[in-house]
Design an enzyme around this catalytic site. Structure first.
Site, short mmCIF file in Angstrom:
data_model
loop_
_atom_site.label_atom_id
_atom_site.label_comp_id
_atom_site.label_asym_id
_atom_site.label_seq_id
_atom_site.Cartn_x
_atom_site.Cartn_y
_atom_site.Cartn_z
N SER A 16 -38.48 -44.25 -16.31
CA SER A 16 -38.37 -43.52 -17.64
C SER A 16 -38.65 -44.45 -18.72
O SER A 16 -37.38 -45.34 -18.89
CB SER A 16 -37.35 -42.76 -17.88
OG SER A 16 -37.18 -41.83 -18.77
N TYR A 72 -29.59 -38.12 -17.28
CA TYR A 72 -30.92 -38.76 -17.56
C TYR A 72 -31.22 -40.36 -17.71
O TYR A 72 -31.59 -40.66 -16.17
CB TYR A 72 -32.25 -37.41 -18.24
CG TYR A 72 -33.25 -37.63 -17.81
CD1 TYR A 72 -34.13 -36.97 -16.88
CD2 TYR A 72 -34.78 -38.86 -18.21
CE1 TYR A 72 -35.56 -37.78 -16.40
CE2 TYR A 72 -35.60 -38.77 -18.21
CZ TYR A 72 -36.11 -38.98 -16.94
OH TYR A 72 -37.22 -38.80 -16.49
P1 NDP Z 1 -43.63 -32.54 -13.81
O1 NDP Z 1 -42.87 -31.69 -13.67
O2 NDP Z 1 -45.07 -32.03 -14.35
O3 NDP Z 1 -43.77 -32.50 -11.25
C1 NDP Z 1 -42.68 -33.14 -10.93
C2 NDP Z 1 -43.50 -33.31 -9.46
O4 NDP Z 1 -42.18 -33.32 -8.86
C3 NDP Z 1 -43.25 -31.50 -8.49
O5 NDP Z 1 -44.70 -31.92 -7.85
C4 NDP Z 1 -42.49 -31.37 -8.30
O6 NDP Z 1 -42.91 -30.25 -6.98
C5 NDP Z 1 -41.57 -32.23 -8.29
N1 NDP Z 1 -40.19 -32.15 -7.34
C6 NDP Z 1 -39.84 -31.89 -8.31
N2 NDP Z 1 -38.53 -31.72 -8.04
C7 NDP Z 1 -38.85 -32.33 -6.53
C8 NDP Z 1 -38.29 -32.63 -5.73
N3 NDP Z 1 -36.66 -31.82 -5.50
N4 NDP Z 1 -38.12 -32.67 -4.18
C9 NDP Z 1 -39.13 -32.76 -4.13
N5 NDP Z 1 -40.50 -32.94 -4.70
C10 NDP Z 1 -39.23 -32.32 -6.25
O7 NDP Z 1 -42.94 -34.09 -13.49
P2 NDP Z 1 -44.28 -35.33 -14.04
O8 NDP Z 1 -45.11 -35.76 -13.27
O9 NDP Z 1 -43.64 -35.36 -15.61
O10 NDP Z 1 -42.75 -36.39 -13.58
C11 NDP Z 1 -42.68 -37.02 -12.65
C12 NDP Z 1 -41.78 -38.22 -12.55
O11 NDP Z 1 -42.32 -38.83 -13.89
C13 NDP Z 1 -40.25 -38.40 -12.52
O12 NDP Z 1 -39.66 -38.60 -11.92
C14 NDP Z 1 -40.42 -37.83 -14.11
O13 NDP Z 1 -38.73 -38.20 -14.30
C15 NDP Z 1 -40.66 -39.47 -14.42
N6 NDP Z 1 -40.97 -39.38 -15.96
C16 NDP Z 1 -42.28 -38.09 -16.65
C17 NDP Z 1 -41.93 -38.55 -18.03
C18 NDP Z 1 -42.91 -37.00 -19.27
O14 NDP Z 1 -43.11 -36.94 -20.31
N7 NDP Z 1 -43.23 -35.80 -18.19
C19 NDP Z 1 -40.88 -39.54 -18.90
C20 NDP Z 1 -40.51 -40.32 -18.20
C21 NDP Z 1 -40.60 -40.12 -16.54
P3 NDP Z 1 -42.41 -28.97 -6.94
O15 NDP Z 1 -44.09 -28.34 -7.53
O16 NDP Z 1 -43.08 -28.37 -5.61
O17 NDP Z 1 -41.81 -28.54 -6.95
#
Ligand code: NDP
Length: 252
Positions: A149, A163
Site C-alpha cells: 500500500s 493498516y
Molecule cells: P476489495 O475490498 O475491493 O476486494 C478485496 C478482495 O479480497 C475481495 O475479492 C475479497 O473477497 C478478498 N478478501 C477479503 N478478505 C479476505 C480474506 N480474509 N481471505 C481471502 N480473501 C479475502 O479490495 P481492493 O481490491 O481495493 O484491495 C486489494 C488489495 O489492495 C488489498 O490488499 C488492499 O489492502 C490493497 N490496496 C488497496 C488500495 C485501494 O485504494 N483500493 C490502496 C492500497 C492497497 P470476498 O469478496 O469474497 O470477501
C-alpha cells in the site's frame, strides 16, 4: 512494460497463477489480466462466490483454465492450503499474487485487540503462509508478487497505524523472500497501490476527494493500472526485492 489496456498476450503461456482475494477489485482484474497473458488462474474468495465464478468465466473465455477456491486468508490452514489446492487443480504454481487484504483505518484509541489480530492475520500472516507454501513447490522462474500500500511509503495523516503497520511488514517479507529464494531463480516483489477505485476505497466515498488531492496526478487510479504492473512483474526475470509505487505520485 505492458500497457494498461493489455498487450501482454502470451508472455505467461503455460504458467499457473494464484491470486488471493480475486473475486473483486484489484485481484479480480489482475486474475483476468494474467489469463490474458497466458496463465491458468486460481482465485480465492470468502464471501463473493458468485463474483469469483464470474472471474473464472472471464478466465475461461480467454481460453485458459480457471478455478475459484473459498479460502479465508485469516485462517492459517486455509491460507496455505489454497496454494496446494491450486497446484492440485492446475498442475503446479508459478505465480503467487498476495492480494487479499483488509483495511481498518481509525484513531489509535479506537482500534481493538480484535482489530489488530484480524488485520495481521489477513494482511501479514496469510501472506507469509501462502508465500511459504508457494516457495516450497515453485519451480525456477517462480514469482511472488505482494500487494502492499502507498500507506507503507507515506502516511498522509492520522488513522493509519494498524493498516500501515501491516503493509510495512510486507516490505520486509518481500526483501527477505528475495534473498532467500534468489538462488532458486524465484523472485519476490511488492506493488504499492495508491488510492484505487474499488469497493474497499470508492473514489466517490467521503474521503475520495481528499485522497485524490494527495496524489501528484490528482486522481484515483484504476484496477487496470495496478494489474498491468503485476502482470509485468509476473514476466520479469531480473527484478526482485523491489518496491513499485502505482500511486499517482502519492509518495512523491
Ligand atoms: P476489495 O475490498 O475491493 O476486494 C478485496 C478482495 O479480497 C475481495 O475479492 C475479497 O473477497 C478478498 N478478501 C477479503 N478478505 C479476505 C480474506 N480474509 N481471505 C481471502 N480473501 C479475502 O479490495 P481492493 O481490491 O481495493 O484491495 C486489494 C488489495 O489492495 C488489498 O490488499 C488492499 O489492502 C490493497 N490496496 C488497496 C488500495 C485501494 O485504494 N483500493 C490502496 C492500497 C492497497 P470476498 O469478496 O469474497 O470477501
Amino acid at each position: 512494460m505492458t500497457s494498461d489496456n493489455g498487450t501482454d498476450n502470451g508472455t505467461l503461456d503455460g504458467k499457473v497463477a494464484l491470486v488471493t482475494g480475486g473475486s473483486r477489485g484489484i485481484g479480480a482484474t489482475t486474475a483476468v489480466r494474467l489469463a490474458r497473458a497466458g496463465a491458468d488462474v486460481a482465485v480465492t474468495y470468502v464471501n463473493g462466490k458468485e463474483a469469483a465464478s464470474d472471474v473464472v468465466r472471464a478466465v475461461e473465455a480467454l481460453g485458459r483454465r480457471g478455478v475459484a477456491l473459498r479460502a479465508d486468508s485469516a485462517d492459517a490452514g486455509e491460507a496455505a492450503e489454497a496454494v496446494a489446492r491450486t497446484a492440485s487443480a492446475l498442475g503446479g504454481l508459478d505465480v503467487l499474487v498476495n492480494n487479499a487484504g483488509v483495511g481498518v483505518i481509525g484513531p489509535l484509541a479506537t482500534l481493538s485487540t480484535e482489530d489488530v489480530d484480524r488485520v495481521l492475520a489477513v494482511n501479514v500472516r496469510g501472506v507469509f503462509l501462502a508465500s511459504q507454501a508457494a516457495a516450497a513447490l515453485m519451480p525456477e522462474g517462480g514469482r511472488i508478487i505482494t500487494i502492499g500500500s502507498c500507506m507503507a511509503q507515506r502516511v498522509p495523516g492520522p488513522g493509519g497505524t494498524l493498516y500501515t503497520m501491516s503493509k510495512s511488514a510486507l516490505i520486509g517479507l518481500t526483501k527477505a523472500l528475495a534473498r532467500e529464494l534468489g538462488a532458486r531463480g524465484i523472485t519476490a516483489n511488492i506493488v504499492h497501490p495508491g488510492p484505487i477505485d474499488t469497493d474497499m476505497n470508492p473514489a466517490d466515498g467521503p474521503y475520495g476527494p481528499d485522497q485524490a488531492a494527495l496524489t501528484a496526478l490528482g486522481r484515483f487510479g484504476t484496477v487496470e493500472e495496478v494489474a498491468s504492473t503485476v502482470v509485468h512483474l509476473a514476466g520479469a526475470s531480473y527484478v526482485t526485492g523491489a518496491e513499485f509505487s502505482v500511486d499517482g505520485g502519492h509518495a512523491a
